[in-house]
Design an enzyme around this catalytic site. Sequence first.
Site, PDB file in Angstrom:
ATOM      1  N   CYS A   1      -2.679  -2.799   8.631  1.00  0.00           N
ATOM      2  CA  CYS A   1      -2.127  -1.566   9.204  1.00  0.00           C
ATOM      3  C   CYS A   1      -1.637  -1.799  10.634  1.00  0.00           C
ATOM      4  CB  CYS A   1      -3.173  -0.456   9.207  1.00  0.00           C
ATOM      5  SG  CYS A   1      -3.746  -0.050   7.562  1.00  0.00           S
TER       6      CYS A   1
ATOM      7  N   CYS B   1       0.821  -1.213   0.000  1.00  0.00           N
ATOM      8  CA  CYS B   1       0.000   0.000   0.000  1.00  0.00           C
ATOM      9  C   CYS B   1       0.857   1.265   0.000  1.00  0.00           C
ATOM     10  CB  CYS B   1      -0.983  -0.014   1.167  1.00  0.00           C
ATOM     11  SG  CYS B   1      -0.258  -0.399   2.749  1.00  0.00           S
TER      12      CYS B   1
END
Lengths: 136, 170
Positions: free
Chosen positions: A106, A37
């Site tokens: 994350c 990402c």
Amino acid sequence: MAYSEKLIDHYENPRNIGALDKNAEDVGTGLVGAPACGDVMKLQIKVGPDGLIEDAKFKTFGCGSAIASSSLVTEWVKGKTVDEAETIKNTDIARHLALPPVKIHCSVLAEDAIKAAIADYRAKAAKKDEPKAAAE
Amino acid sequence: MDHFARLGLPAALDIDASTLDRAYFDLQRKWHPDRFVSKPPEERARASVEAASLNEAYRTLKEPLSRAIYLAELKGVALPGDGKTIDDPELLTEAMDAREELQEASSVAEVDALARFAREDLEKGLVDLLRMFSANDKAAIRRTLLRLRYLDKFAEEARARRMNLERSKR
């Protein structure tokens, strides 16, 4: 997709943004990235003479969940020993912030960042002890 | 069948954009659903599967970086997927510094200058990759692709930053 209040709070009012002196002996720096990402996260801890983490700072370029995860970790590790801080799991972070499944990665980034910061701190501490050990 | 083979192209990094477009449009016409309306259901189904695979192949190969990442995968160089992290300090320091610089840029002109550097860097990296692929230097391919991934992300963020600056000017 609905985000939790805790997540939004950490995203809108991130705690402990900033930097510590990465060359200081009592500071450990973890720099990790998630290439999929394009996120990059820096997390630093400052360990006091009593062995407790007295300060923590972070800087994250990434999505809201990545920012919130790192903000939360800096808050959690303060006042903990390095060994305690090392036990923080990404699942704890994800649960606390109620991260949606697509954002679990994350929290992995934040766990890896604190682990890297601890490893850096320990490597510095070991180096500091080396000359002494050699002299004995 | 890999995406290159599906389009009848050699598995290579340097594919001419117009060659790729032509291959895609020809095959797209061949498998277009309109040509199968009066055909038996199994043929119609086959055509729609072919058309979908074709679209995916084209989407993957059109952008040079995406093509390079895919080609590397075919050669056994997989980049870390979702939830996988890297800790290469040199590469990440560079990415972090660049993003900080972008964050501090306060004018469209500054953002444009940073974006231009990133684009040139990206293009240079793609040229370097040609050599690395022909030498089959997997470690260098992997490292370059990771770096280009971050440059590409930087370019995306620069576009967003530019839009924000433009909007706040009004």
